[in-house]
Design a protein around this motif. Structure first.
Motif, PDB file in Angstrom:
ATOM      1  N   VAL A   1       0.878  -1.174   0.000  1.00  0.00           N
ATOM      2  CA  VAL A   1       0.000   0.000   0.000  1.00  0.00           C
ATOM      3  C   VAL A   1       0.910   1.216   0.000  1.00  0.00           C
ATOM      4  O   VAL A   1       1.621   1.491   0.971  1.00  0.00           O
ATOM      5  CB  VAL A   1      -0.950   0.029   1.226  1.00  0.00           C
ATOM      6  CG1 VAL A   1      -1.928   1.195   1.094  1.00  0.00           C
ATOM      7  CG2 VAL A   1      -1.719  -1.273   1.350  1.00  0.00           C
ATOM      8  N   ASN A   2       0.891   1.926  -1.115  1.00  0.00           N
ATOM      9  CA  ASN A   2       1.859   3.015  -1.315  1.00  0.00           C
ATOM     10  C   ASN A   2       1.295   4.383  -0.930  1.00  0.00           C
ATOM     11  O   ASN A   2       0.669   5.067  -1.746  1.00  0.00           O
ATOM     12  CB  ASN A   2       2.316   3.028  -2.782  1.00  0.00           C
ATOM     13  CG  ASN A   2       3.378   4.091  -3.037  1.00  0.00           C
ATOM     14  OD1 ASN A   2       4.150   4.433  -2.138  1.00  0.00           O
ATOM     15  ND2 ASN A   2       3.414   4.624  -4.244  1.00  0.00           N
ATOM     16  N   PHE A   3       1.551   4.750   0.331  1.00  0.00           N
ATOM     17  CA  PHE A   3       1.172   6.087   0.813  1.00  0.00           C
ATOM     18  C   PHE A   3       2.315   7.079   0.626  1.00  0.00           C
ATOM     19  O   PHE A   3       2.082   8.294   0.651  1.00  0.00           O
ATOM     20  CB  PHE A   3       0.883   6.069   2.321  1.00  0.00           C
ATOM     21  CG  PHE A   3      -0.354   5.341   2.744  1.00  0.00           C
ATOM     22  CD1 PHE A   3      -1.584   5.976   2.738  1.00  0.00           C
ATOM     23  CD2 PHE A   3      -0.288   4.031   3.177  1.00  0.00           C
ATOM     24  CE1 PHE A   3      -2.731   5.321   3.149  1.00  0.00           C
ATOM     25  CE2 PHE A   3      -1.427   3.361   3.602  1.00  0.00           C
ATOM     26  CZ  PHE A   3      -2.658   3.997   3.586  1.00  0.00           C
ATOM     27  N   ALA A   4       3.552   6.589   0.518  1.00  0.00           N
ATOM     28  CA  ALA A   4       4.719   7.489   0.553  1.00  0.00           C
ATOM     29  C   ALA A   4       4.609   8.543  -0.542  1.00  0.00           C
ATOM     30  O   ALA A   4       4.436   8.210  -1.714  1.00  0.00           O
ATOM     31  CB  ALA A   4       6.008   6.690   0.379  1.00  0.00           C
ATOM     32  N   ALA A   5       4.713   9.789  -0.151  1.00  0.00           N
ATOM     33  CA  ALA A   5       4.623  10.882  -1.124  1.00  0.00           C
ATOM     34  C   ALA A   5       5.007  12.190  -0.456  1.00  0.00           C
ATOM     35  O   ALA A   5       4.957  12.317   0.769  1.00  0.00           O
ATOM     36  CB  ALA A   5       3.194  11.001  -1.658  1.00  0.00           C
ATOM     37  N   GLU A   6       5.378  13.144  -1.281  1.00  0.00           N
ATOM     38  CA  GLU A   6       5.343  14.542  -0.874  1.00  0.00           C
ATOM     39  C   GLU A   6       3.894  14.941  -1.083  1.00  0.00           C
ATOM     40  O   GLU A   6       3.348  14.753  -2.180  1.00  0.00           O
ATOM     41  CB  GLU A   6       6.279  15.380  -1.747  1.00  0.00           C
ATOM     42  CG  GLU A   6       7.757  15.144  -1.472  1.00  0.00           C
ATOM     43  CD  GLU A   6       8.190  15.614  -0.093  1.00  0.00           C
ATOM     44  OE1 GLU A   6       7.542  16.514   0.474  1.00  0.00           O
ATOM     45  OE2 GLU A   6       9.179  15.071   0.429  1.00  0.00           O
TER      46      GLU A   6
ATOM     47  N   LEU B   1       6.813  25.600  -4.318  1.00  0.00           N
ATOM     48  CA  LEU B   1       8.150  26.101  -3.969  1.00  0.00           C
ATOM     49  C   LEU B   1       9.264  25.171  -4.459  1.00  0.00           C
ATOM     50  O   LEU B   1      10.319  25.622  -4.905  1.00  0.00           O
ATOM     51  CB  LEU B   1       8.226  26.234  -2.443  1.00  0.00           C
ATOM     52  CG  LEU B   1       9.419  26.961  -1.864  1.00  0.00           C
ATOM     53  CD1 LEU B   1       9.422  28.410  -2.330  1.00  0.00           C
ATOM     54  CD2 LEU B   1       9.370  26.897  -0.342  1.00  0.00           C
ATOM     55  N   ASN B   2       9.025  23.843  -4.365  1.00  0.00           N
ATOM     56  CA  ASN B   2      10.094  22.886  -4.666  1.00  0.00           C
ATOM     57  C   ASN B   2       9.545  21.644  -5.368  1.00  0.00           C
ATOM     58  O   ASN B   2       9.431  20.576  -4.772  1.00  0.00           O
ATOM     59  CB  ASN B   2      10.791  22.490  -3.352  1.00  0.00           C
ATOM     60  CG  ASN B   2      11.882  21.460  -3.589  1.00  0.00           C
ATOM     61  OD1 ASN B   2      12.368  21.302  -4.708  1.00  0.00           O
ATOM     62  ND2 ASN B   2      12.240  20.717  -2.547  1.00  0.00           N
ATOM     63  N   PRO B   3       9.233  21.778  -6.668  1.00  0.00           N
ATOM     64  CA  PRO B   3       8.632  20.638  -7.381  1.00  0.00           C
ATOM     65  C   PRO B   3       9.556  19.421  -7.458  1.00  0.00           C
ATOM     66  O   PRO B   3       9.077  18.295  -7.570  1.00  0.00           O
ATOM     67  CB  PRO B   3       8.365  21.185  -8.790  1.00  0.00           C
ATOM     68  CG  PRO B   3       8.555  22.654  -8.721  1.00  0.00           C
ATOM     69  CD  PRO B   3       9.363  22.974  -7.511  1.00  0.00           C
ATOM     70  N   ALA B   4      10.880  19.637  -7.374  1.00  0.00           N
ATOM     71  CA  ALA B   4      11.820  18.532  -7.595  1.00  0.00           C
ATOM     72  C   ALA B   4      11.555  17.365  -6.636  1.00  0.00           C
ATOM     73  O   ALA B   4      11.573  16.201  -7.040  1.00  0.00           O
ATOM     74  CB  ALA B   4      13.255  19.028  -7.432  1.00  0.00           C
TER      75      ALA B   4
ATOM     76  N   SER C   1      -0.229  17.735  -7.986  1.00  0.00           N
ATOM     77  CA  SER C   1      -1.225  16.871  -8.631  1.00  0.00           C
ATOM     78  C   SER C   1      -0.678  16.273  -9.926  1.00  0.00           C
ATOM     79  O   SER C   1      -1.023  15.137 -10.280  1.00  0.00           O
ATOM     80  CB  SER C   1      -2.546  17.609  -8.855  1.00  0.00           C
ATOM     81  OG  SER C   1      -2.357  18.816  -9.537  1.00  0.00           O
ATOM     82  N   ALA C   2       0.213  17.011 -10.604  1.00  0.00           N
ATOM     83  CA  ALA C   2       0.822  16.452 -11.825  1.00  0.00           C
ATOM     84  C   ALA C   2       1.683  15.242 -11.471  1.00  0.00           C
ATOM     85  O   ALA C   2       1.693  14.238 -12.196  1.00  0.00           O
ATOM     86  CB  ALA C   2       1.652  17.524 -12.528  1.00  0.00           C
ATOM     87  N   SER C   3       2.392  15.325 -10.344  1.00  0.00           N
ATOM     88  CA  SER C   3       3.247  14.185  -9.967  1.00  0.00           C
ATOM     89  C   SER C   3       2.389  12.991  -9.543  1.00  0.00           C
ATOM     90  O   SER C   3       2.712  11.845  -9.833  1.00  0.00           O
ATOM     91  CB  SER C   3       4.236  14.591  -8.861  1.00  0.00           C
ATOM     92  OG  SER C   3       3.551  14.830  -7.642  1.00  0.00           O
TER      93      SER C   3
END
Ligand code: NAD
Ligand code: DAU
Length: 363
Positions: A80-85, A93-96, A163-165
């Motif tokens: 179950v993949n919760f890991a995210a920014e 501020l920091n899309p990277a 949201s794009a990521s």
């Protein structure tokens, strides 16, 4: 589901989900892999009951070598993949960091899961395998006031780097299903609130600032609309999808209760005024302060949850007023947690930016 890998389990929703599973399925072995970024904190899990069926691993979903070891040693059959920014303002501020974790991290997790699944198929009957990806309503873009809520066929139209990521990661997950037949499910959920949510987010920010008598920053006119769902309803929906979700399916999740940010902030102030009247008997609503808007701010999100209701019998159980009452009480009873989470320099800098640094924040 015997050996569950939860990524991002030290964050808000992940930590609530671990508690949910330990209660409902104490026989499942949970490995929680979390990089402990500014948003992840083991204090979110400090009240877990002692369980031989739970293990924390400090690490990154981009670390392929570590992932391989975990899949192999723990015989993982469910991810179950919760890991995210997860914070839209930070993505501006920091899309990277969002590309790194949400896109490349999901890609690396998919690759290792795919290899592990193939290996299981050849050895122990790997049909019992699932990669479940946690996603957001924001992939569908922004609604106009008269638009119907998003359903599973709505066109993807992400508008912030966050949201794009997330949209990109959803596409990768579906691509691994269609191309390599990896068993997957995806849930796209609306705005969550509840215990252990990081104070950078709107509802905890309003509650904590109101408790402390600080300004309540409202972006723009405050008439943006969100579909708020209590985190425990979200966790139960994910659990149902893990048990009975159709291989390859996407489920939209939400509460069906849409409110403007001003309505939510007003409800929080009124709830707090009832629970803890301030010394001079003034309403906390006087703390509301409009500040410049978030760049590219999505106006409205709303989810059509017909598919999940009809197919899995899930629907949210907690009304907004009950949920906000419970949540405000939780924050009042967890002042130590608030101090722990907000004591680092990153958070102070962030709050300062929120009030004063709009130019820096929009770079
Ligand atoms: P959060 O920011 O509270 O937690 C994210 C967790 O992921 C943290 O513990 C962090 O340390 C960990 N993490 C970040 N990068 C990592 C990496 N590279 N490797 C391993 N761990 C890493 O987020 P949340 O609000 O709990 O959201 C969890 C998931 O749910 C996210 O995928 C988010 O997009 C999605 N989601 C959130 C909401 C919401 O309202 N909060 C709604 C819908 C979907
Ligand atoms: O919709 C699901 C998404 O909800 C998740 O995918 C994201 O991970 C999660 O962070 C959340 O995104 P939002 O941008 O909607 O949530 P946030 O709590 O940042 O803001 C909610 C609304 O409140 C939004 O319209 C912006 C506004 N806001 C936010 C903050 C932090 C304010 O007016 N003032 C604030 O100080």
């Amino acid at each position: 589901m015997k050996n569950l890998l939860i990524t991002g389990g030290a964050g808000f929703i992940g930590s609530n989900f671990i508690r949910h599973i330990l209660q409902l399925k104490p026989d499942v072995f949970i490995t929680n892999l979390d990089a402990l970024t500014y948003a992840g904190n083991l204090v979110n899990l400090s009240d877990l009951p002692d369980s031989a069926n739970y293990e924390f691993v400090h690490g990154n979903i981009n670390d392929t070598k570590l992932l391989k070891t975990i899949f192999n040693d723990k015989k993982i059959d469910t991810v179950v993949n919760f890991a995210a920014e997860s914070h839209v303002d930070r993505s501006i501020l920091n899309p990277a960091a969002f590309v790194e974790t949400n896109i490349l991290g999901t890609y690396s997790l998919l690759n290792v899961a795919h290899e592990a699944w193939k290996h299981r198929m050849n050895s122990v009957g790997g049909e019992e395998f699932r990669f479940h990806h946690i996603s957001t309503d924001e992939v569908y873009g922004s609604l106009q006031p008269d638009d119907t809520p998003f359903n599973e066929y709505s066109r993807y139209d992400p508008r912030s780097p966050y949201s794009a990521s997330k949209a990109s990661s959803d596409h990768l997950v579906r691509a691994y299903h269609h191309t390599y037949h990896l068993p997957i499910t995806i849930t796209n959920c609306s705005n969550n609130y509840g215990p252990y949510q990081h104070p950078e987010k709107f509802i905890p920010m309003m509650i904590i600032n109101a408790i402390q008598g600080k300004r309540l920053p409202i972006y723009g006119d405050g008439l943006q609309v969100r579909d708020w769902i209590h985190v425990s309803d979200h966790c139960e929906a994910i659990y149902r999808v893990l048990l009975n979700g159709l291989n390859g399916a996407t489920y939209n999740l939400g509460s069906g209760s849409e409110h403007t940010n001003l309505e939510i902030a007003g409800l929080i102030c009124d709830t707090l005024d009832t629970l803890l009247p301030n010394s001079v008997g003034e309403s906390r609503q006087k703390l509301l302060q409009h500040i410049p808007d978030r760049p590219g701010h999505d106006r409205r999100y709303a989810m059509d949850i017909t598919f999940v209701k009809e197919n899995l019998g899930w629907q949210p159980a907690i009304s907004l007023t009950d949920g906000i009452m419970q949540t405000v009480k939780w924050y009042l009873e967890h002042i130590h947690w608030i101090e722990e989470i907000t004591k680092n320099a990153d958070f102070s800098r962030w709050v300062q930016l929120n009030y004063d640094g709009r130019d820096e924040r929009t770079i």
